[in-house]
Design a protein around this motif. Structure first.
Motif, PDB file in Angstrom:
ATOM      1  N   ARG A  12      36.938  52.060  45.530  1.00 44.55           N
ATOM      2  CA  ARG A  12      36.509  50.701  45.179  1.00 44.55           C
ATOM      3  C   ARG A  12      35.015  50.541  44.982  1.00 44.55           C
ATOM      4  NH1 ARG A  12      39.323  46.026  48.263  1.00 44.55           N
ATOM      5  NH2 ARG A  12      37.950  44.902  46.869  1.00 44.55           N
ATOM      6  N   PHE A  37      34.029  51.216  42.409  1.00 41.80           N
ATOM      7  CA  PHE A  37      34.201  50.724  41.040  1.00 41.80           C
ATOM      8  C   PHE A  37      33.976  49.217  40.964  1.00 41.80           C
ATOM      9  CE2 PHE A  37      36.733  49.290  37.406  1.00 41.80           C
ATOM     10  CZ  PHE A  37      36.270  50.143  36.414  1.00 41.80           C
ATOM     11  N   ASP A  38      34.327  48.505  42.019  1.00 37.01           N
ATOM     12  CA  ASP A  38      34.174  47.049  42.029  1.00 37.01           C
ATOM     13  C   ASP A  38      32.721  46.609  42.138  1.00 37.01           C
ATOM     14  OD1 ASP A  38      36.902  46.506  41.700  1.00 37.01           O
ATOM     15  OD2 ASP A  38      37.260  46.809  43.837  1.00 37.01           O
ATOM     16  N   GLN A  70      32.210  47.419  34.185  1.00 39.36           N
ATOM     17  CA  GLN A  70      33.443  48.149  34.478  1.00 39.36           C
ATOM     18  C   GLN A  70      33.997  48.885  33.259  1.00 39.36           C
ATOM     19  OE1 GLN A  70      36.119  45.351  36.416  1.00 39.36           O
ATOM     20  NE2 GLN A  70      35.311  45.947  38.417  1.00 39.36           N
ATOM     21  N   THR A 119      40.870  49.612  42.300  1.00 43.37           N
ATOM     22  CA  THR A 119      40.053  48.426  42.034  1.00 43.37           C
ATOM     23  C   THR A 119      40.766  47.126  42.383  1.00 43.37           C
ATOM     24  OG1 THR A 119      38.784  47.265  40.315  1.00 43.37           O
ATOM     25  CG2 THR A 119      40.819  48.329  39.605  1.00 43.37           C
TER      26      THR A 119
END
Length: 162
Positions: free
Chosen positions: A72, A74-75, A80, A97
């Motif tokens: 995460r 990635f968040d 993105q 995510t």
């Protein structure tokens, strides 16, 4: 079919790592490989909020031939869509995510966009406060094939019958 993935993370907090922390992660990946797990879940960002391609490449090489997921972190990326494309190019297997939101349900619209963008090039796993009560709705709204949760029972049946 059950797969075992090990989270490789040297500390809590942000995802910008020092060389020493990358070395710790590399050693942890070697140990995971020795234990015969299916894969590892990693994530490294730059101070500017981008995927740290150099450090990720180093860790992915260390992990080979195990599968690699991006957690995460990635968040927290700035873009993105750009991050997804970079992770595809690095041959990451999946991204965990919440769509950048506090919970996966709150980020459902964004998760759906990521699933569509990813196509079959990289897996998208929804994660973030997923329960038996909301898993089926989340799958319906987003099109994800996989969800990540910490402690739920019967979610497969809930999704199959939801």
């Amino acid at each position: 079919l059950v797969s075992a993935y090990v989270l490789i993370r040297p500390r809590s907090g942000d995802f910008v790592y020092s060389s020493e922390e990358i070395e710790i992660m590399s050693r942890d990946i070697v140990v995971a490989k020795e234990f015969g797990v299916d894969g590892v879940v990693i994530g490294a960002l730059t101070a500017e909020g981008e995927v740290d391609a150099g450090r990720m490449s180093e860790l992915i090489t260390m992990a080979s031939p195990m599968r690699v997921g991006f957690h995460r972190a990635f968040d927290k990326v700035r873009d993105q869509d750009e991050a997804l494309e970079l992770l595809v190019s690095l041959q990451v297997d999946h991204i965990l995510t919440s769509g950048g939101a506090e919970t996966a349900i709150a980020g459902a619209d964004r998760i759906k966009q990521l699933v569509e963008r990813a196509d079959d090039r990289i897996g998208i796993i929804a994660g973030g406060s997923i329960t038996n009560a909301n898993a089926a709705e989340l799958v319906r709204k987003t099109g994800v094939r996989y969800v990540h949760g910490r402690a739920f029972q019967g979610v497969a049946a809930a999704v199959a019958h939801g």
